[in-house]
Write a protein that holds these residues in place. Structure first.
Motif, mmCIF file in Angstrom:
data_model
loop_
_atom_site.group_PDB
_atom_site.id
_atom_site.type_symbol
_atom_site.label_atom_id
_atom_site.label_comp_id
_atom_site.label_asym_id
_atom_site.label_seq_id
_atom_site.Cartn_x
_atom_site.Cartn_y
_atom_site.Cartn_z
ATOM 1 N N UNK A 1 0.845 -1.201 0.000
ATOM 2 C CA UNK A 1 0.000 0.000 0.000
ATOM 3 C C UNK A 1 0.875 1.244 0.000
ATOM 4 N N UNK A 2 1.957 1.232 0.760
ATOM 5 C CA UNK A 2 2.858 2.386 0.804
ATOM 6 C C UNK A 2 3.498 2.657 -0.550
ATOM 7 N N UNK A 3 3.947 1.617 -1.237
ATOM 8 C CA UNK A 3 4.556 1.842 -2.546
ATOM 9 C C UNK A 3 3.526 2.314 -3.552
ATOM 10 N N UNK A 4 2.289 1.873 -3.424
ATOM 11 C CA UNK A 4 1.233 2.354 -4.329
ATOM 12 C C UNK A 4 0.976 3.843 -4.089
ATOM 13 N N UNK A 5 0.990 4.264 -2.837
ATOM 14 C CA UNK A 5 0.791 5.684 -2.542
ATOM 15 C C UNK A 5 1.975 6.504 -3.051
ATOM 16 N N UNK A 6 3.183 5.951 -2.944
ATOM 17 C CA UNK A 6 4.351 6.638 -3.485
ATOM 18 C C UNK A 6 4.222 6.818 -4.994
ATOM 19 N N UNK B 1 -4.324 12.974 -0.863
ATOM 20 C CA UNK B 1 -4.873 11.754 -0.261
ATOM 21 C C UNK B 1 -3.802 10.663 -0.194
ATOM 22 N N UNK B 2 -3.014 10.516 -1.255
ATOM 23 C CA UNK B 2 -1.962 9.504 -1.260
ATOM 24 C C UNK B 2 -0.904 9.795 -0.202
ATOM 25 N N UNK B 3 -0.576 11.056 -0.009
ATOM 26 C CA UNK B 3 0.405 11.417 1.010
ATOM 27 C C UNK B 3 -0.117 11.083 2.410
ATOM 28 N N UNK B 4 -1.366 11.405 2.672
ATOM 29 C CA UNK B 4 -1.941 11.112 3.990
ATOM 30 C C UNK B 4 -2.030 9.606 4.243
#
Length: 159
Positions: free
Chosen positions: A85-90, A126-129
């Motif tokens: 999930x973290x890499x997807x947000x990155x 939103x991705x950063x949060x």
């Protein structure tokens, strides 16, 4: 030297790729690799690898809900979900912050140019949060269980 036919020079290189849509796909389903399949096509082998660690992480969450927090296999599997999930947000952040000129040069070289609007900015926020919260939770979970294992090992040695 021969030149290609004029119709081949005017043919589009590929379908139009929207930066806004890529950002939101990465935000909503990036842990499954759908953003890579959208941008690079169905033959992108990295996109097809994303569901494996994501599914293993979901399996770890289900194991923890079933067997409790003492299940060691879930300790190993749950961080996989957090990292995916973290890499997807990155990736959503990187897509959203790519300048329009660079985006068009890479994904829309012969098609209509993409111009970003507020939807990309909202997606990046939103991705950063979400990414920050998930990454911090994953690190806290992983380190907590790592140190619990160290304490348990020290107790076994001292006995």
């Amino acid at each position: 030297m021969t030149t290609p036919p004029e119709s081949a020079a005017l043919a589009p290189a590929g379908p139009y790729k929207s930066k806004t849509l890529a950002t939101w796909i990465a935000l909503l389903a990036g842990s499954l690799g759908l953003h890579r399949l959208y941008l690079h096509g169905w033959r992108d082998w990295l996109g097809w690898l994303h569901p494996v660690p994501t599914t293993l992480g979901v399996f770890g969450v289900q194991r923890m809900l079933t067997f409790g927090q003492d299940d060691r296999l879930s300790w190993l599997l749950i961080p996989l979900l957090g990292l995916m999930v973290s890499q997807a947000m990155l990736m959503a952040i990187l897509y959203g912050l790519t300048p329009d000129d660079q985006w068009n040069a890479r994904f829309n070289p012969h098609g209509p140019e993409h111009r970003s609007g507020w939807a990309v900015v909202i997606g990046v926020i939103a991705a950063l949060m979400i990414g920050a919260a998930v990454l911090m939770a994953t690190l806290a979970f992983g380190f907590q269980h790592y140190f619990e294992l160290q304490v348990e090992a020290a107790r076994q040695i001292s006995q």
